[in-house]
Design a protein around this motif. Structure first.
Motif, PDB file in Angstrom:
ATOM      1  N   GLY A 192      54.382 -13.704 -57.427  1.00 25.33           N
ATOM      2  CA  GLY A 192      55.326 -13.017 -58.089  1.00 25.33           C
ATOM      3  C   GLY A 192      55.163 -12.917 -59.503  1.00 25.33           C
ATOM      4  N   LYS A 193      54.104 -14.046 -59.968  1.00 23.37           N
ATOM      5  CA  LYS A 193      54.073 -14.017 -61.618  1.00 23.37           C
ATOM      6  C   LYS A 193      52.514 -13.743 -61.832  1.00 23.37           C
ATOM      7  N   ILE A 194      52.090 -13.557 -63.195  1.00 25.89           N
ATOM      8  CA  ILE A 194      50.776 -13.485 -63.347  1.00 25.89           C
ATOM      9  C   ILE A 194      50.341 -14.584 -64.338  1.00 25.89           C
ATOM     10  N   VAL A 195      49.248 -15.079 -63.709  1.00 29.51           N
ATOM     11  CA  VAL A 195      48.713 -16.376 -64.444  1.00 29.51           C
ATOM     12  C   VAL A 195      47.228 -16.140 -65.119  1.00 29.51           C
ATOM     13  N   TYR A 196      46.966 -16.924 -65.829  1.00 29.19           N
ATOM     14  CA  TYR A 196      45.431 -16.939 -66.384  1.00 29.19           C
ATOM     15  C   TYR A 196      44.912 -18.652 -66.231  1.00 29.19           C
ATOM     16  N   GLU A 197      43.707 -18.669 -66.116  1.00 34.40           N
ATOM     17  CA  GLU A 197      43.251 -20.102 -66.337  1.00 34.40           C
ATOM     18  C   GLU A 197      42.215 -20.241 -67.405  1.00 34.40           C
ATOM     19  N   ASP A 198      42.149 -21.442 -68.033  1.00 35.03           N
ATOM     20  CA  ASP A 198      41.340 -21.905 -68.878  1.00 35.03           C
ATOM     21  C   ASP A 198      40.730 -23.250 -68.828  1.00 35.03           C
ATOM     22  N   ALA A 199      40.158 -23.903 -69.847  1.00 38.61           N
ATOM     23  CA  ALA A 199      40.019 -25.232 -69.563  1.00 38.61           C
ATOM     24  C   ALA A 199      40.877 -26.381 -69.491  1.00 38.61           C
ATOM     25  N   GLU A 200      42.237 -25.780 -69.926  1.00 40.66           N
ATOM     26  CA  GLU A 200      43.271 -26.815 -69.849  1.00 40.66           C
ATOM     27  C   GLU A 200      44.117 -26.585 -68.575  1.00 40.66           C
ATOM     28  N   GLY A 201      43.744 -25.463 -67.658  1.00 40.91           N
ATOM     29  CA  GLY A 201      44.448 -25.302 -66.607  1.00 40.91           C
ATOM     30  C   GLY A 201      45.087 -24.081 -66.378  1.00 40.91           C
ATOM     31  N   LYS A 202      46.105 -23.812 -65.682  1.00 40.72           N
ATOM     32  CA  LYS A 202      46.720 -22.503 -65.309  1.00 40.72           C
ATOM     33  C   LYS A 202      47.960 -22.283 -66.511  1.00 40.72           C
ATOM     34  N   HIS A 203      48.158 -21.201 -66.834  1.00 41.36           N
ATOM     35  CA  HIS A 203      49.322 -20.528 -67.596  1.00 41.36           C
ATOM     36  C   HIS A 203      49.610 -19.505 -67.163  1.00 41.36           C
ATOM     37  N   GLU A 204      51.161 -19.057 -67.552  1.00 36.23           N
ATOM     38  CA  GLU A 204      51.716 -17.940 -67.014  1.00 36.23           C
ATOM     39  C   GLU A 204      51.615 -17.043 -68.144  1.00 36.23           C
ATOM     40  N   VAL A 205      51.477 -15.620 -67.871  1.00 33.79           N
ATOM     41  CA  VAL A 205      51.269 -14.596 -68.762  1.00 33.79           C
ATOM     42  C   VAL A 205      52.449 -13.772 -68.673  1.00 33.79           C
ATOM     43  N   PRO A 206      53.498 -13.444 -69.818  1.00 28.65           N
ATOM     44  CA  PRO A 206      54.373 -12.658 -69.702  1.00 28.65           C
ATOM     45  C   PRO A 206      54.199 -11.323 -68.521  1.00 28.65           C
ATOM     46  N   TYR A 207      55.047 -11.047 -67.715  1.00 28.23           N
ATOM     47  CA  TYR A 207      54.878 -10.085 -66.731  1.00 28.23           C
ATOM     48  C   TYR A 207      54.599  -8.437 -67.613  1.00 28.23           C
ATOM     49  N   HIS A 208      55.346  -8.314 -68.675  1.00 28.23           N
ATOM     50  CA  HIS A 208      55.378  -7.183 -69.468  1.00 28.23           C
ATOM     51  C   HIS A 208      54.332  -7.102 -70.477  1.00 28.23           C
ATOM     52  N   SER A 209      53.519  -8.138 -70.630  1.00 37.39           N
ATOM     53  CA  SER A 209      52.547  -8.111 -71.898  1.00 37.39           C
ATOM     54  C   SER A 209      51.973  -6.999 -71.918  1.00 37.39           C
ATOM     55  N   SER A 210      51.722  -6.362 -73.224  1.00 40.82           N
ATOM     56  CA  SER A 210      50.831  -5.385 -73.598  1.00 40.82           C
ATOM     57  C   SER A 210      49.318  -5.677 -73.832  1.00 40.82           C
ATOM     58  N   VAL A 211      48.388  -4.873 -72.974  1.00 35.74           N
ATOM     59  CA  VAL A 211      47.110  -5.616 -72.990  1.00 35.74           C
ATOM     60  C   VAL A 211      46.199  -4.325 -73.505  1.00 35.74           C
ATOM     61  N   SER A 212      45.120  -4.745 -74.125  1.00 38.19           N
ATOM     62  CA  SER A 212      44.040  -4.038 -74.392  1.00 38.19           C
ATOM     63  C   SER A 212      43.101  -3.557 -73.363  1.00 38.19           C
ATOM     64  N   MET A 213      42.811  -2.126 -73.240  1.00 38.97           N
ATOM     65  CA  MET A 213      42.010  -1.680 -72.027  1.00 38.97           C
ATOM     66  C   MET A 213      40.832  -1.022 -73.028  1.00 38.97           C
ATOM     67  N   ASN A 214      40.544  -1.367 -74.266  1.00 39.44           N
ATOM     68  CA  ASN A 214      39.648  -0.871 -75.122  1.00 39.44           C
ATOM     69  C   ASN A 214      39.782   0.513 -75.428  1.00 39.44           C
ATOM     70  N   PHE A 215      40.999   0.957 -75.698  1.00 37.37           N
ATOM     71  CA  PHE A 215      41.290   2.335 -76.163  1.00 37.37           C
ATOM     72  C   PHE A 215      42.169   2.168 -77.475  1.00 37.37           C
ATOM     73  N   TRP A 216      41.218   2.643 -78.392  1.00 39.21           N
ATOM     74  CA  TRP A 216      41.630   2.430 -79.626  1.00 39.21           C
ATOM     75  C   TRP A 216      41.520   3.567 -80.660  1.00 39.21           C
ATOM     76  N   CYS A 217      42.296   3.773 -81.492  1.00 40.14           N
ATOM     77  CA  CYS A 217      42.349   5.209 -82.353  1.00 40.14           C
ATOM     78  C   CYS A 217      42.154   4.468 -83.883  1.00 40.14           C
ATOM     79  N   PHE A 218      40.943   5.290 -84.411  1.00 41.54           N
ATOM     80  CA  PHE A 218      40.783   4.894 -85.847  1.00 41.54           C
ATOM     81  C   PHE A 218      40.648   6.268 -86.772  1.00 41.54           C
ATOM     82  N   ASP A 219      40.849   5.715 -88.120  1.00 41.59           N
ATOM     83  CA  ASP A 219      40.426   6.546 -88.954  1.00 41.59           C
ATOM     84  C   ASP A 219      38.767   6.435 -89.396  1.00 41.59           C
ATOM     85  N   ALA A 220      38.193   7.428 -89.706  1.00 39.75           N
ATOM     86  CA  ALA A 220      36.661   7.415 -90.077  1.00 39.75           C
ATOM     87  C   ALA A 220      36.406   6.190 -91.111  1.00 39.75           C
TER      88      ALA A 220
END
Length: 299
Positions: A189-217
């Motif tokens: 029921g949680k979302i976690v990520y692993e790194d060299a230090e172990g396992k950590h929780e990521v807040p459920y409603h975190s905003s993530v980048s899916m590489n959809f960007w909007c730029f001025d030229a």
């Protein structure tokens, strides 16, 4: 002013093991990319620029030009290893180009208006394109770019861990930084990520980048300067990559402006693993059945 859509389609599809950009998922064999283009057209984009590999250009054009002719202006840009390297001595062992920000830089001569950048093999959803188009038409400026933020829970795979750029935002919903988290998965029921230090929780409603960007030229000039710096410091590393967040991070940290995080309600899906393909096909068919898309996009 009609904004431009820049599609990153030069990837080698290393994890997936085939040219997944060309795989048909829709009822009439539509690729994921075609749904993005369809959503972009109805949101008011006027041009699509494809970043592709030169050796794949003829096949690519044959697949897409007949479908898109007369519906939106089309242009092509090639991401080559020596593009914008200005005589830099490329390591003999280097095979792949220099990453997503280098891909954007390759489109410098093809884009003059505010533009959005997406991956070819991600399904972003109608809401995301409508919000991007609105931002590009009404708010985008040399000191104001944006990123479409997805709810983390809507971007996971049932078939393995994923890597996501978790957005850190301030009280005005502007981007502070993107923290790259690898090995993200749901657990109890949680979302976690692993790194060299172990396992950590990521807040459920975190905003993530899916590489959809909007730029001025104006971002092209910044990317040109930063890529020159990148080659000096990282150019001799065989697998170093010049990513879009490197440019965004510099833009924010140097006080050049803000990157607004625009939340979307869209359900992301994509093919990270071969096993994801049937689920993606079902998701597309469900959207067609609900009337969100026609059974034949270009018919």
């Amino acid at each position: 002013m009609q904004p431009t859509l820049l599609i990153l389609a030069a990837g080698m599809a290393s994890r997936y093991g085939s040219m997944k950009q060309m795989e048909g998922f829709g009822p009439s064999g539509e690729t994921i990319m075609e749904y993005s283009i369809y959503d972009a057209i109805r949101a008011g984009f006027g041009k699509v620029v494809f970043i592709i590999r030169k050796d794949f250009a003829d096949n690519f054009k044959a697949a897409f030009e007949p479908k898109l002719k007369g519906k939106i202006e089309i242009d092509y840009v090639y991401q080559e290893l020596n593009s914008f390297t200005n005589g830099f001595a490329i390591p003999a062992t280097r095979v792949k180009p220099w990453g997503t920000a280098h891909a954007i830089l390759c489109a410098k001569d093809a884009i003059k208006d505010p533009f959005a950048v997406i991956n070819a093999d991600d399904f972003y959803g109608r809401d995301a394109f409508e919000k991007a188009a609105k931002f590009l038409k009404e708010e985008c400026a040399a000191d104001k770019h944006s990123i479409i933020g997805y709810e983390l829970a809507k971007t996971l795979s049932e078939n393995g861990t994923v890597s996501r750029g978790v957005c850190v935002v301030d009280e005005n919903n502007n981007l502070v930084s993107i923290s790259e988290r690898t090995k993200i998965y749901p657990e109890n029921g949680k979302i976690v990520y692993e790194d060299a230090e172990g396992k950590h929780e990521v807040p459920y409603h975190s905003s993530v980048s899916m590489n959809f960007w909007c730029f001025d030229a104006s971002v092209f000039d910044l990317a040109t300067d930063l890529f020159a710096d990148f080659l000096k410091t990282k150019g001799q590393e065989e697998k170093s990559e010049f990513f879009i967040p490197i440019v965004a991070d510099h833009f924010i940290k140097e006080g050049l402006g803000v990157v607004k995080v625009i939340p979307t309600s869209s359900q992301w899906f994509g093919v990270t693993y071969k096993e994801d393909a049937p689920g993606v096909q079902k998701s597309v068919n469900d959207l067609v059945a609900s009337g969100e898309y026609p059974a034949s996009l270009w018919g």
